[in-house]
Design an enzyme around this catalytic site. Structure first.
Site, PDB file in Angstrom:
ATOM      1  N   VAL A 113       9.243  -6.932   8.267  1.00  0.00           N
ATOM      2  CA  VAL A 113       7.850  -6.875   7.842  1.00  0.00           C
ATOM      3  C   VAL A 113       7.006  -5.993   8.758  1.00  0.00           C
ATOM      4  O   VAL A 113       5.825  -5.771   8.479  1.00  0.00           O
ATOM      5  CB  VAL A 113       7.228  -8.288   7.735  1.00  0.00           C
ATOM      6  CG1 VAL A 113       7.931  -9.103   6.668  1.00  0.00           C
ATOM      7  CG2 VAL A 113       7.216  -8.998   9.069  1.00  0.00           C
ATOM      8  N   SER A 146      12.190  -8.648  11.419  1.00  0.00           N
ATOM      9  CA  SER A 146      13.449  -9.212  10.914  1.00  0.00           C
ATOM     10  C   SER A 146      14.653  -8.302  11.100  1.00  0.00           C
ATOM     11  O   SER A 146      15.786  -8.755  10.932  1.00  0.00           O
ATOM     12  CB  SER A 146      13.318  -9.559   9.430  1.00  0.00           C
ATOM     13  OG  SER A 146      12.572 -10.740   9.263  1.00  0.00           O
ATOM     14  N   LYS A 178      17.181  -9.637  13.404  1.00  0.00           N
ATOM     15  CA  LYS A 178      18.129 -10.655  12.947  1.00  0.00           C
ATOM     16  C   LYS A 178      19.538 -10.077  12.827  1.00  0.00           C
ATOM     17  O   LYS A 178      20.527 -10.804  13.003  1.00  0.00           O
ATOM     18  CB  LYS A 178      17.682 -11.211  11.599  1.00  0.00           C
ATOM     19  CG  LYS A 178      16.353 -11.956  11.639  1.00  0.00           C
ATOM     20  CD  LYS A 178      15.890 -12.306  10.235  1.00  0.00           C
ATOM     21  CE  LYS A 178      14.536 -13.001  10.257  1.00  0.00           C
ATOM     22  NZ  LYS A 178      14.021 -13.256   8.890  1.00  0.00           N
ATOM     23  N   TYR A 232      12.753 -16.739  19.546  1.00  0.00           N
ATOM     24  CA  TYR A 232      12.727 -16.071  18.247  1.00  0.00           C
ATOM     25  C   TYR A 232      11.544 -15.106  18.142  1.00  0.00           C
ATOM     26  O   TYR A 232      11.683 -13.970  17.655  1.00  0.00           O
ATOM     27  CB  TYR A 232      12.664 -17.124  17.142  1.00  0.00           C
ATOM     28  CG  TYR A 232      12.588 -16.581  15.744  1.00  0.00           C
ATOM     29  CD1 TYR A 232      13.716 -16.065  15.108  1.00  0.00           C
ATOM     30  CD2 TYR A 232      11.386 -16.592  15.029  1.00  0.00           C
ATOM     31  CE1 TYR A 232      13.654 -15.582  13.811  1.00  0.00           C
ATOM     32  CE2 TYR A 232      11.314 -16.116  13.736  1.00  0.00           C
ATOM     33  CZ  TYR A 232      12.446 -15.608  13.137  1.00  0.00           C
ATOM     34  OH  TYR A 232      12.381 -15.131  11.851  1.00  0.00           O
ATOM     35  N   TYR A 245      15.755  -9.505   2.033  1.00  0.00           N
ATOM     36  CA  TYR A 245      15.068 -10.699   1.549  1.00  0.00           C
ATOM     37  C   TYR A 245      15.495 -10.987   0.100  1.00  0.00           C
ATOM     38  O   TYR A 245      16.663 -10.833  -0.239  1.00  0.00           O
ATOM     39  CB  TYR A 245      13.543 -10.549   1.661  1.00  0.00           C
ATOM     40  CG  TYR A 245      13.045 -10.140   3.030  1.00  0.00           C
ATOM     41  CD1 TYR A 245      13.565 -10.732   4.180  1.00  0.00           C
ATOM     42  CD2 TYR A 245      12.054  -9.177   3.178  1.00  0.00           C
ATOM     43  CE1 TYR A 245      13.100 -10.376   5.438  1.00  0.00           C
ATOM     44  CE2 TYR A 245      11.571  -8.815   4.425  1.00  0.00           C
ATOM     45  CZ  TYR A 245      12.104  -9.415   5.555  1.00  0.00           C
ATOM     46  OH  TYR A 245      11.646  -9.058   6.781  1.00  0.00           O
TER      47      TYR A 245
END
Length: 321
Positions: A275, A76, A79, A201, A257
């Protein structure tokens, strides 16, 4: 608190390296308090008891400790980079398709999509990152190479790549992400075939870096949008100063998160977690910190990574700069 400091206001090399050595010793005592991500089979194979940390300062110096040169899966954390690419590509139009508020829900939750008509809360939860990837899939014929091109430039590493085995493992188990993509498409918030976006992705999330590279790659967020030149390459205004400030604000409120509030309280710096066990933190005007330890807590954040960042800001006061 670290002493002494140099005339630039940054800590002296010896004191910073000593602080990292102390944190390394303290962090390794916490091994066993988390577990590696097991819902992605390839990540379940990562040896858990590893810890690395790197600090890059705006004066161009870098400091490392532990497994700082071991590559790991960014997951992540990517992102952050895709969001920056989208912001550079379409500017504030990005906010027509994704929000900028904390979610308060798990990173892979679908609940809010139902009540908020397919508009994800922010670009750092899975649904929001899928929308960002959809935007970039429309813009780039080969998004994986466009992203790698930007990351290779920011790290000065032409060999930087993504791990095909990890990407396949993620793609084979991406059922919830696929469901989110189709749900958002049903609300008109998805332009491309979900299968194509999921391919992009999963390759994006499988990008690998080490701590030193990650600290270097995010330097533009600590330096008013300006990436530091290295090895004869001149400085580059990678992002405007205003947009860098806005990205940092979003990282502070949404980057960890549904533990973003806890991270803001304990650490007080903009962060992005993944993660794969990595966390990158931004100290505006000072530098960047990247830490990696694969053992995660219940919310998907690195146990040792969060501890190490909290200790570093205690020792440096960087969360008050």
């Amino acid at each position: 608190m670290l002493t002494p400091r140099t005339t630039t206001g940054l800590p002296a090399a010896e004191s910073l390296q000593a602080a990292l050595a102390l944190i390394d010793t303290e962090a390794r005592a916490l091994f066993g308090q988390g577990k590696v991500a097991d819902y992605i089979p390839a990540l379940a194979q990562v040896q858990p008891r590893q810890f690395g940390m790197a600090v890059a300062l705006v004066d161009g110096s870098t400091y490392q400790v532990g497994d700082a040169h071991t590559p790991f899966s960014l997951q992540s954390i990517t992102k952050l980079f895709t969001f920056v690419l989208a912001l550079k590509a379409i500017g504030d139009d990005v906010w027509k398709r994704v929000g900028r508020e904390p979610s308060g829900a798990a990173f892979n939750s679908m609940v809010q999509l139902e009540t908020e008509h397919g508009i994800p809360r922010n670009p750092f939860i899975n649904a929001g990152a899928l929308v960002i990837t959809d935007i970039l899939t429309t813009r780039y014929a080969h998004l994986d190479y466009a992203l790698l091109g930007a990351l290779r430039r920011l790290t000065d590493d032409p060999e930087l790549s993504w791990n095909a085995a990890v990407a396949k493992s993620e793609r084979d188990t991406a059922h919830r992400n696929m469901a989110m993509a189709y749900f958002m498409k049903s609300h008109g918030n998805f332009a491309n075939p979900p299968e194509l976006v999921l391919d992009n992705y999963c390759r994006q999330c499988a990008t690998e870096m080490n701590c030193t590279q990650l600290a270097q790659a995010t330097m533009f967020l600590a330096n008013g949008g300006r990436d530091l030149g290295r090895d004869g390459r001149p400085d580059e205004q990678f992002l405007s100063a205003d947009d860098a400030r806005r990205v940092n604000a979003l990282l502070l409120t949404c980057g960890a998160y549904d533990a973003a509030g806890d991270f803001a309280y304990r650490i007080g710096l903009p962060v992005k977690t993944g993660v794969g066990g990595g966390i990158v933190a931004i100290a505006p005007g000072v530098g960047t910190i990247a830490v990696w330890a694969p053992e995660l807590d219940a919310k998907g954040n690195s146990v040792l990574g969060a501890f190490a960042l909290e200790r570093l800001v205690q020792l440096t006061g960087w969360n008050h700069t």
